[in-house]
Design a protein around this motif. Structure first.
Motif, PDB file in Angstrom:
ATOM      1  N   GLU A  32       0.810  -1.205   0.000  1.00 20.67           N
ATOM      2  CA  GLU A  32       0.000   0.000   0.000  1.00 20.67           C
ATOM      3  C   GLU A  32       0.847   1.259   0.000  1.00 20.67           C
ATOM      4  O   GLU A  32       2.049   1.215   0.297  1.00 20.67           O
ATOM      5  CB  GLU A  32      -0.937   0.011   1.219  1.00 20.67           C
ATOM      6  N   GLU A  33       0.190   2.348  -0.331  1.00 22.63           N
ATOM      7  CA  GLU A  33       0.833   3.663  -0.358  1.00 22.63           C
ATOM      8  C   GLU A  33       0.008   4.620   0.500  1.00 22.63           C
ATOM      9  O   GLU A  33      -1.202   4.760   0.299  1.00 22.63           O
ATOM     10  CB  GLU A  33       0.935   4.173  -1.783  1.00 22.63           C
ATOM     11  N   THR A  35      -0.567   8.484   1.640  1.00 19.64           N
ATOM     12  CA  THR A  35      -0.328   9.892   1.378  1.00 19.64           C
ATOM     13  C   THR A  35      -0.704  10.673   2.627  1.00 19.64           C
ATOM     14  O   THR A  35      -1.860  10.675   3.049  1.00 19.64           O
ATOM     15  CB  THR A  35      -1.159  10.384   0.182  1.00 19.64           C
ATOM     16  N   ILE A 101      -4.565   9.258   3.311  1.00 13.60           N
ATOM     17  CA  ILE A 101      -5.237   8.526   2.241  1.00 13.60           C
ATOM     18  C   ILE A 101      -4.413   7.281   1.918  1.00 13.60           C
ATOM     19  O   ILE A 101      -3.212   7.365   1.657  1.00 13.60           O
ATOM     20  CB  ILE A 101      -5.391   9.400   0.985  1.00 13.60           C
ATOM     21  N   ARG A 103      -3.817   3.945  -0.388  1.00 16.74           N
ATOM     22  CA  ARG A 103      -4.054   3.275  -1.668  1.00 16.74           C
ATOM     23  C   ARG A 103      -3.448   1.877  -1.610  1.00 16.74           C
ATOM     24  O   ARG A 103      -2.232   1.730  -1.489  1.00 16.74           O
ATOM     25  CB  ARG A 103      -3.440   4.061  -2.826  1.00 16.74           C
ATOM     26  N   THR A 104      -4.300   0.870  -1.671  1.00 15.90           N
ATOM     27  CA  THR A 104      -3.843  -0.517  -1.575  1.00 15.90           C
ATOM     28  C   THR A 104      -3.608  -1.083  -2.972  1.00 15.90           C
ATOM     29  O   THR A 104      -4.493  -0.998  -3.839  1.00 15.90           O
ATOM     30  CB  THR A 104      -4.872  -1.378  -0.830  1.00 15.90           C
ATOM     31  N   ARG A 105      -2.438  -1.655  -3.176  1.00 18.44           N
ATOM     32  CA  ARG A 105      -2.102  -2.239  -4.483  1.00 18.44           C
ATOM     33  C   ARG A 105      -2.543  -3.703  -4.571  1.00 18.44           C
ATOM     34  O   ARG A 105      -3.092  -4.131  -5.580  1.00 18.44           O
ATOM     35  CB  ARG A 105      -0.594  -2.145  -4.722  1.00 18.44           C
ATOM     36  N   ALA A 191     -10.057   7.715  -9.996  1.00 22.08           N
ATOM     37  CA  ALA A 191      -9.919   7.344  -8.590  1.00 22.08           C
ATOM     38  C   ALA A 191     -11.038   7.960  -7.755  1.00 22.08           C
ATOM     39  O   ALA A 191     -11.452   9.099  -7.987  1.00 22.08           O
ATOM     40  CB  ALA A 191      -8.560   7.784  -8.049  1.00 22.08           C
ATOM     41  N   LEU A 193     -12.518   8.206  -3.508  1.00 22.00           N
ATOM     42  CA  LEU A 193     -12.152   8.074  -2.097  1.00 22.00           C
ATOM     43  C   LEU A 193     -13.359   7.616  -1.298  1.00 22.00           C
ATOM     44  O   LEU A 193     -14.472   8.122  -1.485  1.00 22.00           O
ATOM     45  CB  LEU A 193     -11.647   9.410  -1.544  1.00 22.00           C
ATOM     46  N   ARG A 202      -9.611   5.643   1.962  1.00 19.14           N
ATOM     47  CA  ARG A 202      -8.934   4.750   1.027  1.00 19.14           C
ATOM     48  C   ARG A 202      -9.290   5.125  -0.412  1.00 19.14           C
ATOM     49  O   ARG A 202     -10.304   5.774  -0.672  1.00 19.14           O
ATOM     50  CB  ARG A 202      -9.316   3.289   1.294  1.00 19.14           C
ATOM     51  N   VAL A 203      -8.432   4.676  -1.334  1.00 16.98           N
ATOM     52  CA  VAL A 203      -8.610   4.959  -2.754  1.00 16.98           C
ATOM     53  C   VAL A 203      -9.166   3.724  -3.453  1.00 16.98           C
ATOM     54  O   VAL A 203      -8.717   2.604  -3.211  1.00 16.98           O
ATOM     55  CB  VAL A 203      -7.276   5.373  -3.402  1.00 16.98           C
TER      56      VAL A 203
END
Length: 264
Positions: A32-33, A35, A101, A103-105, A191, A193, A202-203
């Motif tokens: 995940e990322e 921000t 925020i 963002r899960t890959r 994208a 939210l 989350r995205v």
């Protein structure tokens, strides 16, 4: 909080990367990322080869701290000094964790599912090779040659078919039993939210258009999110999955017929 572009990028253990962007920090993990807006950062400090980012919290609440281990000490010290020098005190109390925020890959379910699919396909390939070699050892070269193309085409059809149908069944269960929320458009095209039941933003990329998108997620793993209404692409993939699964089963029947012919 304006971050100076010259601040170093910190690489830590397990591929974790901490960097500064124009409006805050980005914590990049394998799955995940995160921000982190500048106003959410309370302070940054170092502990040897570990750098810690503490988020703001309301009075009486325990602040959230993100740590990156095994970073370069000199670079970490410069990074912490630069961020602390640029951060501003907000006019009121802020819950920094609510501003982050995520963002899960890759979700855990997807990793497990892909791993199982790889084993399934490798097992099918191994079976095709084994049957072909056995037919060749028994002196039936024609049957050995015939099994290879039919077997590999069957494996490809079964692989894609089982993958898409299995994914469709799983997403169907999520849509039926998951938590539904409305997601708002993000600054990135495509994208959206959404906020889960843990108050984490989350995205999602639901392949939707409009001022909002209705999505559903798994309560046990809020990062796994799906649109409530499947898009045309998703419907097409599901149709192709069922179609190729049917072809794959026909291919299995054909392989069985080839093998059922008595050896001469």
């Amino acid at each position: 909080m304006s971050i100076i572009a010259s601040l170093p990028i910190l690489g830590g253990r397990d591929g974790v990367v901490l960097s500064a962007v124009e409006r805050g920090l980005v914590l990049d993990r394998p799955r995940e990322e995160l921000t982190i807006p500048g106003e959410a950062v309370a302070r940054v400090w170092t502990e040897g080869r570990t750098i810690a980012v503490e988020l703001r919290a309301r009075s009486g609440a325990e602040p959230v701290v993100h740590r990156v281990e095994d970073v370069d000490e000199t670079a970490a010290a410069a990074f912490a000094a630069g961020v602390n020098a640029l951060r501003l005190e907000p006019a009121e109390e802020i819950d920094g964790a609510a501003l982050v925020i995520v963002r899960t890959r890759r979700t855990r379910w997807r990793e497990r599912y892909v791993r199982r699919m790889k084993r399934f396909v490798l097992g099918c390939v191994g079976a095709v090779v084994g049957v072909s070699v056995l037919a060749g050892l028994l002196g039936d070269a024609g049957r050995a040659i015939a099994v290879v193309p039919v077997g590999f085409l069957t494996t490809a059809a079964l692989g894609f078919g089982v993958y898409e149908v299995g994914k469709w069944l799983h997403v169907r269960r999520v849509r039926k039993h998951g938590t539904r929320v409305f997601a708002r458009p993000a600054n990135v095209p495509g994208a959206y939210l959404y906020v889960d039941d843990r108050n984490v933003t989350r995205v999602a990329f639901p392949d939707a258009y409009g001022p909002y998108a209705e999505v559903c997620y798994v309560p046990e793993e809020p990062a796994e999110v799906h649109p409530v209404k499947p898009s045309f692409t998703q419907r097409f993939n599901t149709f192709m999955g069922w179609f190729l699964l049917f072809l794959g089963l026909d291919g299995l029947a054909l392989v069985g017929f080839i093998l059922s012919i008595p050896f001469e």
